[in-house]
Design an enzyme around this catalytic site. Sequence first.
Site, mmCIF file in Angstrom:
data_model
loop_
_atom_site.group_PDB
_atom_site.id
_atom_site.type_symbol
_atom_site.label_atom_id
_atom_site.label_comp_id
_atom_site.label_asym_id
_atom_site.label_seq_id
_atom_site.Cartn_x
_atom_site.Cartn_y
_atom_site.Cartn_z
ATOM 1 N N LYS A 67 0.807 -1.233 0.000
ATOM 2 C CA LYS A 67 0.000 0.000 0.000
ATOM 3 C C LYS A 67 0.836 1.278 0.000
ATOM 4 O O LYS A 67 0.422 2.293 -0.559
ATOM 5 C CB LYS A 67 -0.971 0.005 1.179
ATOM 6 C CG LYS A 67 -2.093 -0.997 0.985
ATOM 7 C CD LYS A 67 -3.129 -0.916 2.080
ATOM 8 C CE LYS A 67 -4.195 -1.975 1.861
ATOM 9 N NZ LYS A 67 -5.267 -1.911 2.845
ATOM 10 N N ASP A 103 -9.979 2.732 1.715
ATOM 11 C CA ASP A 103 -10.047 2.103 3.047
ATOM 12 C C ASP A 103 -10.683 3.050 4.068
ATOM 13 O O ASP A 103 -11.417 2.623 4.962
ATOM 14 C CB ASP A 103 -8.642 1.739 3.545
ATOM 15 C CG ASP A 103 -8.109 0.463 2.908
ATOM 16 O OD1 ASP A 103 -8.919 -0.397 2.519
ATOM 17 O OD2 ASP A 103 -6.874 0.335 2.800
ATOM 18 N N ALA A 125 -0.782 0.855 14.427
ATOM 19 C CA ALA A 125 -0.183 2.046 13.803
ATOM 20 C C ALA A 125 0.365 1.722 12.421
ATOM 21 O O ALA A 125 1.278 2.384 11.932
ATOM 22 C CB ALA A 125 0.926 2.601 14.706
ATOM 23 N N GLY A 126 -0.195 0.691 11.767
ATOM 24 C CA GLY A 126 0.213 0.341 10.414
ATOM 25 C C GLY A 126 -0.645 1.090 9.390
ATOM 26 O O GLY A 126 -1.289 2.091 9.711
#
Length: 263
Positions: A67, A103, A125-126
Amino acid sequence: MKRLAVLGHPVAHSRSPAMHNAALAELGLAGEWSYEAIDLAPDELESRVRAMEGEGFVGANVTVPHKGAALSLADTLSETAREIGAANTLSFAAGEVRADNTDAQGLLDALPASPRGQRALVLGAGGAARAAVWALLREGAEVDLWNRTALRAERLCAELGGRPVATPEAGAYELTVNTTAVGLRGEDPFAELPLESAGFAAGQTVVDLVYGDRPSLLLAVAGEAGAAVVDGIEVLVRQGALSLETWTGMSAPLDTMRTAARK
Ligand code: NAP
């Protein structure tokens, strides 16, 4: 044939091909459009994406671990993708790659009500957390962020907003969103995350982005306590619907997509 794909590594488990092909059939596009899964190692991503328009691809979804890279290689970015710093939707036209992020809006669409004015706790925290924090803040929620590696939470909040917390206040949140990978391999969320199994109640909403064949333990416990629960498949359906609308310009058949994604 107009081709679509999901690009990931690994990607064989993805429910996106079944979900999108069912939607294309429902829209009467099955003979003209198709959607497939393509497994690409990180070092293959850029050259393959560059070649896709020439192979008849109109667009692609991008999932773990691509991503961030998808954003970097794109020629044009939507404002949303640029601000979040990650892309899950690519479109190919006139030799250019455009990157977008569905998303964030997909999460908002999956919620039973607007989070405006709510106290929200995001765990993780990704890439998924970045989209969640951005979406909830933009919608007017107050966001606390917890991550196992505290420094990553601090960095994310410095960039996007929200408040990093070391110990979330038990029972204080109207909305809890788990964006960590906890639960994917059967881990106990109440051992790995700062959540109490007795901390849920009616009036709260709990979202778990992790999904499998059965409801996650987190959602089972929250649901039992009367909280509204939203699973990762509903979020997958909502982000996929927005991607499909971007590529086809047609309204996505949500129920068909849900049924196919849950099979
Ligand atoms: P990522 O960038 O790899 O981030 C993983 C996150 O999980 C990090 O915050 C990591 O914390 C945390 N984590 C991993 N193992 C943990 C443990 N044992 N205890 C506590 N924290 C742990 O992944 P991502 O792209 O954000 O995706 C995260 C999850 O969401 C994946 O399971 C993915 O499949 C799912 N997802 C679902 C959808 C959907 O549409 N349903 C969309 C996007 C993502 P550290 O920083 O400490 O390592």
